[in-house]
Design a protein around this motif. Structure first.
Motif, PDB file in Angstrom:
ATOM      1  N   GLN A  46      -8.963  -3.397  -9.550  1.00  0.00           N
ATOM      2  CA  GLN A  46     -10.185  -2.769  -9.307  1.00  0.00           C
ATOM      3  C   GLN A  46     -11.233  -3.157 -10.392  1.00  0.00           C
ATOM      4  OE1 GLN A  46      -8.706  -1.190  -6.581  1.00  0.00           O
ATOM      5  NE2 GLN A  46     -10.639  -0.146  -7.053  1.00  0.00           N
ATOM      6  N   ARG A  47     -10.805  -3.646 -11.645  1.00  0.00           N
ATOM      7  CA  ARG A  47     -11.894  -3.889 -12.392  1.00  0.00           C
ATOM      8  C   ARG A  47     -12.083  -5.444 -12.051  1.00  0.00           C
ATOM      9  NH1 ARG A  47      -8.557  -1.652 -16.615  1.00  0.00           N
ATOM     10  NH2 ARG A  47      -6.921  -3.375 -16.440  1.00  0.00           N
ATOM     11  N   PHE A  67       1.842   6.818  -6.884  1.00  0.00           N
ATOM     12  CA  PHE A  67       1.045   7.615  -7.256  1.00  0.00           C
ATOM     13  C   PHE A  67       1.190   9.156  -7.170  1.00  0.00           C
ATOM     14  CE2 PHE A  67      -2.546   4.097  -7.194  1.00  0.00           C
ATOM     15  CZ  PHE A  67      -2.574   4.058  -8.633  1.00  0.00           C
ATOM     16  N   LEU A 114       2.398   2.004  -3.206  1.00  0.00           N
ATOM     17  CA  LEU A 114       1.354   2.623  -3.969  1.00  0.00           C
ATOM     18  C   LEU A 114       1.331   3.956  -3.941  1.00  0.00           C
ATOM     19  CD1 LEU A 114      -1.778   0.251  -4.642  1.00  0.00           C
ATOM     20  CD2 LEU A 114      -0.078   0.732  -6.433  1.00  0.00           C
ATOM     21  N   ASP A 115       1.213   4.274  -2.518  1.00  0.00           N
ATOM     22  CA  ASP A 115       1.290   5.886  -2.367  1.00  0.00           C
ATOM     23  C   ASP A 115       2.354   6.560  -3.051  1.00  0.00           C
ATOM     24  OD1 ASP A 115      -0.642   5.061  -0.426  1.00  0.00           O
ATOM     25  OD2 ASP A 115       0.363   5.741   1.398  1.00  0.00           O
ATOM     26  N   LEU A 173       1.206  -0.198 -11.335  1.00  0.00           N
ATOM     27  CA  LEU A 173      -0.063   0.421 -11.652  1.00  0.00           C
ATOM     28  C   LEU A 173      -1.174  -0.450 -12.347  1.00  0.00           C
ATOM     29  CD1 LEU A 173       0.893   3.837 -13.238  1.00  0.00           C
ATOM     30  CD2 LEU A 173      -0.037   3.334 -11.089  1.00  0.00           C
ATOM     31  N   GLU A 174      -0.615  -1.198 -13.622  1.00  0.00           N
ATOM     32  CA  GLU A 174      -1.546  -1.857 -14.254  1.00  0.00           C
ATOM     33  C   GLU A 174      -2.410  -3.004 -13.075  1.00  0.00           C
ATOM     34  OE1 GLU A 174      -1.411  -2.023 -17.800  1.00  0.00           O
ATOM     35  OE2 GLU A 174       0.666  -1.840 -18.128  1.00  0.00           O
ATOM     36  N   ARG A 195     -18.779  -7.868  -9.179  1.00  0.00           N
ATOM     37  CA  ARG A 195     -20.096  -7.328  -8.758  1.00  0.00           C
ATOM     38  C   ARG A 195     -21.002  -7.677 -10.021  1.00  0.00           C
ATOM     39  NH1 ARG A 195     -22.723  -1.216  -9.584  1.00  0.00           N
ATOM     40  NH2 ARG A 195     -24.681  -1.744  -8.544  1.00  0.00           N
ATOM     41  N   THR A 196     -20.542  -7.524 -11.177  1.00  0.00           N
ATOM     42  CA  THR A 196     -21.350  -7.812 -12.317  1.00  0.00           C
ATOM     43  C   THR A 196     -22.004  -9.344 -12.227  1.00  0.00           C
ATOM     44  OG1 THR A 196     -20.139  -6.426 -13.702  1.00  0.00           O
ATOM     45  CG2 THR A 196     -21.483  -7.902 -14.879  1.00  0.00           C
ATOM     46  N   TRP A 208      -2.808  -2.500 -10.188  1.00  0.00           N
ATOM     47  CA  TRP A 208      -4.032  -2.145  -9.187  1.00  0.00           C
ATOM     48  C   TRP A 208      -5.062  -1.700 -10.061  1.00  0.00           C
ATOM     49  CZ3 TRP A 208      -6.625   2.541  -9.320  1.00  0.00           C
ATOM     50  CH2 TRP A 208      -7.537   2.796  -8.162  1.00  0.00           C
ATOM     51  N   LEU A 209      -4.979  -1.304 -11.329  1.00  0.00           N
ATOM     52  CA  LEU A 209      -6.297  -1.401 -12.411  1.00  0.00           C
ATOM     53  C   LEU A 209      -6.893  -2.506 -12.423  1.00  0.00           C
ATOM     54  CD1 LEU A 209      -4.886   1.371 -15.012  1.00  0.00           C
ATOM     55  CD2 LEU A 209      -7.006   1.617 -13.393  1.00  0.00           C
ATOM     56  N   SER A 233       0.710  -1.245  -0.174  1.00  0.00           N
ATOM     57  CA  SER A 233       0.050   0.057  -0.035  1.00  0.00           C
ATOM     58  C   SER A 233       0.969   1.314   0.038  1.00  0.00           C
ATOM     59  CB  SER A 233      -0.887   0.002   1.101  1.00  0.00           C
ATOM     60  OG  SER A 233      -1.543   1.037   1.268  1.00  0.00           O
ATOM     61  N   PHE A 236       5.803   0.184 -13.654  1.00  0.00           N
ATOM     62  CA  PHE A 236       4.565   0.504 -14.330  1.00  0.00           C
ATOM     63  C   PHE A 236       3.701  -0.651 -14.096  1.00  0.00           C
ATOM     64  CE2 PHE A 236       7.260   3.876 -15.973  1.00  0.00           C
ATOM     65  CZ  PHE A 236       6.579   4.685 -16.374  1.00  0.00           C
ATOM     66  N   ILE A 258     -12.827  -6.318  -9.318  1.00  0.00           N
ATOM     67  CA  ILE A 258     -14.067  -5.968  -8.238  1.00  0.00           C
ATOM     68  C   ILE A 258     -15.204  -5.504  -9.030  1.00  0.00           C
ATOM     69  CG2 ILE A 258     -14.720  -4.350  -6.428  1.00  0.00           C
ATOM     70  CD1 ILE A 258     -11.967  -4.145  -5.449  1.00  0.00           C
ATOM     71  N   TRP A 259     -15.004  -4.896  -9.798  1.00  0.00           N
ATOM     72  CA  TRP A 259     -16.371  -4.384 -10.863  1.00  0.00           C
ATOM     73  C   TRP A 259     -16.715  -5.732 -11.368  1.00  0.00           C
ATOM     74  CZ3 TRP A 259     -13.582  -0.156 -14.092  1.00  0.00           C
ATOM     75  CH2 TRP A 259     -13.037   0.756 -13.302  1.00  0.00           C
TER      76      TRP A 259
END
Lengths: 121, 121
Positions: A89-90, A12, A8-9, A82-83, A96-97, A85-86, A5, A79, A92-93
């Motif tokens: 997130q996806r 970013f 990542l701080d 970053l990918e 949900r779907t 982390w993205l 974490s 880099f 997680i989405w």
DNA sequence: ATTACGCTTAGCTATTGAGCTAAGTATTTT
DNA sequence: AAAATACTTAGCTCAATAGCTAAGCGTAAT
């Protein structure tokens, strides 16, 4: 003892400055010395150096000094964080779907049973 | 009058905090009220609210107040700006690779000519 | 041996960010 | 109507960031 974490701080945070992003862009074309990197910016050298150090601490670049020249190199591998982390997130989405889908499927199932009872009657 | 660069500033800055990233993660599962979101954090509500406002100003979430409850929703589209920036960087690297390839190709061409001269001799 | 170059260190200022408490407002609930 | 809920505003502290100048230090060029 940097954990995921706080790395990542730093990552970013490093990207949250236009000067630093510009430096990364420049280094994308190839390694360069501090003064070469600093040249386009209307900024005192010590101020610029802070950005370089920040980038290095975030892991986005590496630097090496030979003689009186310090050369900076992009650390592309960083880099990936970053990918990652993205993607998380996806993911997680998507999860949900999936659950929404399950709800919809469950509803369809329910309706099928309703219909079945109609025909059974 | 936010330009692309300062929007990126805000975006990365918003992501540079673990509380805010956690909130985004939570909202990935679905919308939630301020107090629901705040509950897991050992933080005074006004402090937490600042994070929410920061996230909203960065464009990563939207919020809407109905009655006394403010509901927060993830603005997934905003994540595309991140992906975009990453693509740009990769594009720069690729461009460099292309030039390297051209160098290599040019060298091969040169060597072919050398060999040709050998056979011509 | 000097001088010029390329950083580097030290230390200052102003702004912003993350946290707090205390008190206020507007909606529900009872 | 009164009390409880869900924020919201105001204003404070402390630390970190972004910038500066002035001066130092080691390496390279003359």
């Amino acid at each position: 003892m940097e954990n995921y974490s706080s790395e990542l701080d730093g990552l970013f945070q490093a990207l949250a400055d236009p000067t630093r992003r510009a430096v990364l862009g420049r280094l994308g074309h190839g390694s360069a010395s501090i003064s070469d990197l600093a040249e386009p910016f209307d900024m005192a050298l010590p101020s610029f150096m802070k950005h370089v150090r920040f980038l290095e601490e975030s892991g986005l670049i590496r630097t090496r000094k030979q003689g009186r020249v310090r050369t900076c190199t992009l650390e592309r591998a960083r880099f990936a964080m970053l990918e990652n982390w993205l993607s998380e997130q996806r993911a997680i989405w998507e999860a949900r779907t999936d659950r929404l889908e399950q709800l919809v499927l469950a509803k369809q199932e329910f309706l099928r049973h309703e219909q079945k009872r109609e025909t059974d009657r």
